[in-house]
Design a protein around this motif. Structure first.
Motif, PDB file in Angstrom:
ATOM      1  N   LEU A 182       0.827  -1.214   0.000  1.00  6.18           N
ATOM      2  CA  LEU A 182       0.000   0.000   0.000  1.00  6.18           C
ATOM      3  C   LEU A 182       0.860   1.262   0.000  1.00  6.18           C
ATOM      4  O   LEU A 182       0.537   2.247  -0.676  1.00  6.18           O
ATOM      5  N   ASP A 183       1.959   1.204   0.736  1.00  5.61           N
ATOM      6  CA  ASP A 183       2.876   2.361   0.725  1.00  5.61           C
ATOM      7  C   ASP A 183       3.463   2.579  -0.650  1.00  5.61           C
ATOM      8  O   ASP A 183       3.600   3.712  -1.109  1.00  5.61           O
ATOM      9  N   GLY A 186       0.896   4.162  -2.867  1.00  2.00           N
ATOM     10  CA  GLY A 186       0.701   5.566  -2.557  1.00  2.00           C
ATOM     11  C   GLY A 186       1.809   6.436  -3.114  1.00  2.00           C
ATOM     12  O   GLY A 186       1.612   7.611  -3.388  1.00  2.00           O
ATOM     13  N   LYS A 187       3.011   5.877  -3.306  1.00  6.32           N
ATOM     14  CA  LYS A 187       4.137   6.641  -3.845  1.00  6.32           C
ATOM     15  C   LYS A 187       4.018   6.801  -5.342  1.00  6.32           C
ATOM     16  O   LYS A 187       4.595   7.713  -5.916  1.00  6.32           O
TER      17      LYS A 187
END
Length: 188
Positions: A182-183, A186-187
């Protein structure tokens, strides 16, 4: 190894006392053979008794649904008595304990000692933690080693990486890998 030595020694002393009580209260003649009989009985109680008790219990479990609660208690007592009786017979057979006194003496020499053993085992079960802790302290003192101290229950345990990951997962429902994905999303 220390645990087994301490357990064997504390149970040996207790069994010798029980054998001397049996020799005093019944027609069985224990006398000086109490030490050897205690060693035999202790070995039987530690290594053989649990297996025999489990075997008897598995046989009795087949008909457990046909008994009432009172009937189940009677069966439990009879199982415990049967195990104590077998331990007593093997102890008499392998040691110098003599059961005498004619017909009635022999009857009470075979029936009363297992009851005394059951009472003794119940008492030992009630005090075994304290007895083994004291015997362990004596063992440590005799061997010159330091006594092992139990960890303080109020001290916080150092979490392992797996435990920390599990705690994070409980907070948001995501594993570390899902959180990283998920990180990365998001990037982008």
């Amino acid at each position: 190894m220390k645990k087994w030595i301490v357990r064997f020694a504390s149970l040996l002393v207790f069994n010798i006392v029980v054998l001397l009580v049996i020799g005093f209260l019944t027609p069985a003649k224990v006398g000086w053979s109490a030490l050897w009989a205690g060693i035999v009985m202790t070995a039987l109680v530690i290594w053989i008794k649990p297996a025999v008790h489990k075997w008897f219990r598995s046989m009795a479990a087949k008909s457990a649904n046909q008994r009432t609660k009172a009937g189940e208690k009677v069966v439990e007592f009879l199982l415990a008595f049967a195990v104590a009786f077998l331990v007593w017979i093997v102890t008499v057979w392998l040691s110098g304990v003599v059961i005498g006194g004619g017909f009635f003496g022999a009857f009470w020499g075979y029936v009363l000692p297992p009851v005394i053993l059951l009472i003794g085992w119940a008492i030992y079960d009630a005090v075994d933690d304290k007895v083994e802790a004291h015997a362990g302290a004596l063992y440590d003192k005799a061997s010159g080693s330091r006594a092992t101290t139990a960890t303080d229950a109020s001290a916080p345990a150092i979490p392992t990486p797996e435990a920390a990951a599990g705690r994070r997962e409980l907070q948001d429902g995501l594993t570390d890998e899902q959180r990283r994905m998920l990180d990365e999303l998001g990037k982008s």
